[in-house]
Design an enzyme around this catalytic site. Sequence first.
Site, PDB file in Angstrom:
ATOM      1  N   ARG A   1      -0.068   2.052 -11.305  1.00 44.33           N
ATOM      2  CA  ARG A   1       1.076   1.733 -10.781  1.00 44.33           C
ATOM      3  C   ARG A   1       2.195   2.192 -10.895  1.00 44.33           C
ATOM      4  NH1 ARG A   1      -3.491   0.446  -9.117  1.00 44.33           N
ATOM      5  NH2 ARG A   1      -4.278  -1.679  -8.781  1.00 44.33           N
TER       6      ARG A   1
ATOM      7  N   HIS B   1       0.528  -1.647   0.244  1.00 45.26           N
ATOM      8  CA  HIS B   1      -0.128  -0.015   0.281  1.00 45.26           C
ATOM      9  C   HIS B   1       0.895   1.161   0.333  1.00 45.26           C
ATOM     10  CE1 HIS B   1      -4.332  -1.463   0.624  1.00 45.26           C
ATOM     11  NE2 HIS B   1      -3.752  -2.052   1.546  1.00 45.26           N
TER      12      HIS B   1
ATOM     13  N   CYS C   1       0.581   1.673  -5.681  1.00 43.46           N
ATOM     14  CA  CYS C   1      -0.595   2.469  -6.340  1.00 43.46           C
ATOM     15  C   CYS C   1       0.167   3.626  -6.086  1.00 43.46           C
ATOM     16  CB  CYS C   1      -1.933   2.293  -5.874  1.00 43.46           C
ATOM     17  SG  CYS C   1      -2.598   1.220  -5.737  1.00 43.46           S
TER      18      CYS C   1
END
Length: 236
Positions: free
Chosen positions: A213, A135, A204
């Site tokens: 990405r 993340h 991300c």
Amino acid sequence: MGRVAARTVAELLITVGALIVLFTVYSLYWTNITADSAMSGEITRLQTQWQQPAASDAATVAAAPAAGPSSSPVSSPVAYPPGRAFAVLYIPRFGRDWKKPVVEGTGVTDLQHGIGHYSGSAALGGVGNFALAGHRRTYGNPFDDFPALRPGDPVVLTDGTNWFVYVIDRRPFLTLPTDVHVLDPVPAESGFTRPGSYLTLTTCDPPWGHSHRLIEWGHLQSVTPVTRGTPAALGG
């Protein structure tokens, strides 16, 4: 009637506002607290496990020290237990104390307690593409500083038996989530042209979005037993 309607609308707006505030607090703070606690717990579990004789959650990867992208370490099939941590990841560029567990799988729950290993990608230290996801924001913000990575930066992992030092080869590459070729054994955009032991990191972009990405690639530089001490990349 108009007064009642206005009061009802006002109450709805207050409720919606309160829900937005609660969601923001949950996203910004609570997920970070729970993720940090979960990741610390995974690392503690691994370190305790590694101190036990012959204890291992995953098959050992047979790999010879690598000098660069053209080196050819020995490959061995590995099946890591789904949802379980099997290694610890260190990225000095992200801070002196930055370390995260590497968990098998990249599902929602997997990424809530570690950096996820793409199932089906190469094993740690093996020939092919050892691919990881993390993340950028929420759940501990593990890859918040991802854009700061630069060519030559070390990425270090340990499975309790060996230290694996990968080296970043380029600046972050921006692509679409549908571009699954970045996980190929020899990714076309990476600049690598022959089989080897490679690393792919994904996250991300933008930080709070999912439209794109960011990708980083590196190659395996060395594999050394933990009995030889901490690698120089970590100040050993």
